[in-house]
Design a protein around this motif. Structure first.
Motif, short mmCIF file in Angstrom:
data_model
loop_
_atom_site.label_atom_id
_atom_site.label_comp_id
_atom_site.label_asym_id
_atom_site.label_seq_id
_atom_site.Cartn_x
_atom_site.Cartn_y
_atom_site.Cartn_z
N ASN A 1 0.57 -1.27 0.10
CA ASN A 1 0.00 0.11 -0.05
C ASN A 1 0.88 1.34 -0.06
N LEU B 1 -2.18 10.13 -2.86
CA LEU B 1 -2.82 9.82 -1.63
C LEU B 1 -4.28 10.29 -1.94
N LEU C 1 -8.28 9.39 -1.12
CA LEU C 1 -9.07 8.63 -0.07
C LEU C 1 -10.33 8.03 -0.52
N VAL D 1 1.20 12.94 6.43
CA VAL D 1 -0.02 12.50 6.81
C VAL D 1 -0.31 11.28 6.48
N TYR D 2 0.27 10.58 5.64
CA TYR D 2 -0.38 9.31 5.29
C TYR D 2 0.47 8.20 6.11
N LYS E 1 1.52 8.94 9.16
CA LYS E 1 1.14 9.46 10.63
C LYS E 1 -0.37 8.74 10.61
N PHE E 2 -1.39 9.03 9.87
CA PHE E 2 -2.88 8.76 10.12
C PHE E 2 -3.24 7.50 9.60
N PHE E 3 -2.55 7.01 8.32
CA PHE E 3 -3.06 5.87 7.97
C PHE E 3 -2.07 4.49 8.02
N ARG F 1 -8.59 10.47 16.86
CA ARG F 1 -8.54 9.48 15.88
C ARG F 1 -8.19 7.98 16.44
N TYR G 1 -10.56 5.86 3.97
CA TYR G 1 -9.58 4.96 4.05
C TYR G 1 -8.95 5.42 2.85
N VAL G 2 -7.67 4.92 2.64
CA VAL G 2 -6.91 5.00 1.55
C VAL G 2 -6.89 4.09 0.59
N LYS G 3 -7.11 4.48 -0.82
CA LYS G 3 -7.62 3.64 -1.81
C LYS G 3 -6.12 2.72 -2.04
N ASN G 4 -6.29 1.49 -1.95
CA ASN G 4 -5.22 0.68 -1.95
C ASN G 4 -5.16 -0.52 -3.07
#
Lengths: 206, 379
Positions: free
Chosen positions: A36, A109, A111, A145-146, A148-150, B22, B60-63
């Motif tokens: 990912n 990135l 969403l 940001v990615y 950190k948050f995801f 979060r 969510y992030v597109k993966n």
């Protein structure tokens, strides 16, 4: 994060001692997160796959030089990032003839919104809204940001991965969050151009 | 008590991107209990907090999607690569000191990278040297060891047994020579013009090298075919079993001095073939013209009779039976299935049937099959 010995450090140690199964386990559990992360740099699934394989081969072959008390996640992320970017750079150089769109210059990135949780119309609006905010961030901010948050990485871990000072991570995050938290409507040109840009990238990704 | 709580001033977006908020949302109900209490203290903020919670949960992030089976296969591949690398290491260490072994590990790893990135560089590197034209005669001239030469001028294939027990089936109008001290030197070296099918006895300590024009094939113990007639524009290597690595080498002597040939080597597995173009020393990897099923029925060959079989399984059967890689979009084709008995057809005929059902076609690229399909017709 540093003060407990995680399960994965035990597996890591086993791997360092020459346990092949441990290597397999590590690779298996980190495959998706790394894939990912890799997708932010290229949409070429094969390149991502190959780079992950190479990463674990290198880890295995260098195991006698690797430290025991290592933050496994940030070690793997940072090594993977370096390896993948190097590969992409080389590919970019050799692939001068074909303008291959799958090698993104930017940190991508995008969403999605899980519409099982939020009702549809509202969800689409939200998704667009966040995508506008996020895609207007500069590359470095997006990546921070990615992570950190995801990927729930700490300031120190991010600083290790991106090879920048922890304080710089804080600063970048601060600035990025400043922008993300501004719920104020974006200026007119952005409102017109960025959704276009976002949907363009979305087509790209598919 | 809560007078200076900054959260009372938070907007929706500020909640969404607040680290603590979060984490509390994402780590489950227990952690969120704090906010349930907080909302009781600040009832006016309840809608905003609820909304922020839903949004955090939903974005969510597109993966990229990798199927579990695919990940397992990828992990398995690494184990296989390590197995073959390990063998290479041991042969390296016979010629190098321990001090250098780290360097060779690095080279071994680089071999993997380079073979992934492609063969383009080989052409680049080698094209520089125009002064020397590799041919059987030129190679032989450079070898300062005594050679034994065999030639087949008959119409029937000639079987040659080397001192180590390895065999070569020499086609007509072909010539082969090997060093007199074949078993005592650290490499088993063979020079070929024409065509031969090799069955090499395994000896990990002494790699077996076949020099054919500008192409070197290096094996430890396998079955493969090399075709290098001097009138042909290319040299072809096809693998039947085991693993073979090939690299371009314009000059016999340079092979010992440089590591570059190791760096640019390409690994071939069964049913893969490479063509080495003499004119520019480029190498193209494809599949052999008629891939064979590697496993006999008794050793786990899977049936080609498909009855409403998911397409993922169909490709898995093809992949494992032929030992080749098939790349396709799993997400797109996840709903597709196949009803057909493909027993007795060649791989390419089988692929044609499958691709027809998927409304697409296939191409062979770098020794792999790439499926380009729009999705199934029925669904």
């Amino acid at each position: 994060m540093d003060f407990y010995l995680s399960n994965e450090n035990i597996i890591w140690d086993k791997m360092l001692m020459g346990d092949r199964d441990a290597l397999g386990k590590l690779m298996h559990s980190y495959f998706r997160p790394l894939a990912n992360y890799g997708l932010r740099f290229t949409t070429d699934k094969e390149v991502i796959k190959d780079s992950i394989q190479e990463l674990f081969i290198v880890v295995w072959e260098r195991r006698s030089h690797l430290a025991v008390a290592v933050n496994v996640k940030s070690y793997l992320f940072s090594s993977f990032r370096r390896l993948l970017l190097r590969t992409l750079k080389k590919m970019h150089k050799t692939a001068t003839l074909t303008l291959d769109s799958s090698y993104l210059e930017n940190f991508a990135l995008i969403l999605g919104v899980d519409d099982k949780i939020i009702q549809t119309e509202h969800a689409i609006k939200l998704s667009k809204h966040f995508n506008i905010l996020i895609s207007s961030l500069p590359e470095r901010q997006k990546e921070v940001v990615y992570l950190k948050f995801f990927e729930s990485l700490s300031r120190e871990e991010i600083s290790h991965i991106l090879e920048i000072a922890p304080q710089t991570v804080s600063n970048i995050l601060q600035i990025a969050l400043g922008k993300l938290r501004q719920g104020t409507p974006v200026s007119l040109w952005k409102a017109l151009l960025i959704p276009l840009f976002v949907s363009f990238i979305e087509i790209f990704i598919k | 008590m809560q007078i200076n709580d900054p959260y009372t001033q938070y907007s929706l977006e500020e909640f969404i991107w607040d680290e603590r908020f979060r984490n509390d949302v994402l780590k489950g109900e227990e952690r969120f209990a704090y906010w349930d209490n907080w909302m009781k203290l600040h009832p006016s903020k309840q809608p905003i907090v609820e909304k922020a919670r839903l949004i955090v949960l939903s974005i969510y992030v597109k993966n990229v999607y990798f199927h579990e089976d695919e990940i397992q296969r990828i992990v398995k591949d690494v184990h296989m690569m390590l197995d073959s690398d390990h063998v290479e290491e041991t042969t390296f260490s016979t010629t190098s000191t321990k001090r250098n072994s780290y360097k060779y590990l690095f080279i071994a790893a680089s071999v993997v990278v380079l073979s992934l990135i492609g063969w383009i560089w080989i052409g680049k590197d080698k094209a520089v040297d125009f002064s020397y034209k590799p041919s059987y005669e030129n190679l032989i001239r450079q070898v300062n060891k005594k050679l034994i030469e065999r030639e087949n001028q008959t119409n029937a294939p000639l079987i040659i047994t080397f001192p180590d027990g390895s065999k070569a089936m020499l086609s007509k109008n072909s010539k082969i020579s090997y060093t007199e001290n074949f078993t005592s030197s650290e490499k088993r070296e063979v020079f070929l013009v024409g065509e031969a099918y090799f069955e090499v006895t395994k000896n990990t300590q002494k790699p077996f090298f076949v020099y054919a024009d500008g192409l070197v094939t290096r094996v430890l113990g396998t079955k493969f075919r090399v075709r290098s007639y001097s009138v042909d524009k290319e040299v072809v290597v096809e693998v039947t079993s085991g693993k073979v690595s090939v690299f371009a080498n314009p000059d016999y002597l340079s092979g010992d001095k440089k590591e570059s040939n190791q760096l640019s080597s390409i690994v071939l597995v069964p049913n893969q073939k490479i063509s080495y173009l003499k004119s520019d020393a480029s190498i193209i990897k494809t599949l052999v013209n008629n891939p064979i099923v590697l496993l006999p029925l008794s050793e786990g060959k899977m049936s080609f009779d498909f009855d409403n079989t998911p397409i993922f399984t169909v490709f898995k059967v093809l992949k494992e039976n032929y030992g080749i890689d098939i790349v396709f979009d799993e997400e797109l084709l996840s709903q597709c299935s196949l009803n057909a008995n493909l027993e007795g057809y060649s791989l390419y005929e089988q692929l044609n049937v499958v691709c027809k059902a998927l409304n697409g076609n296939y191409e062979v690229l770098d020794g792999r099959v790439i499926i380009v399909a729009k999705g199934c017709i029925n669904k």
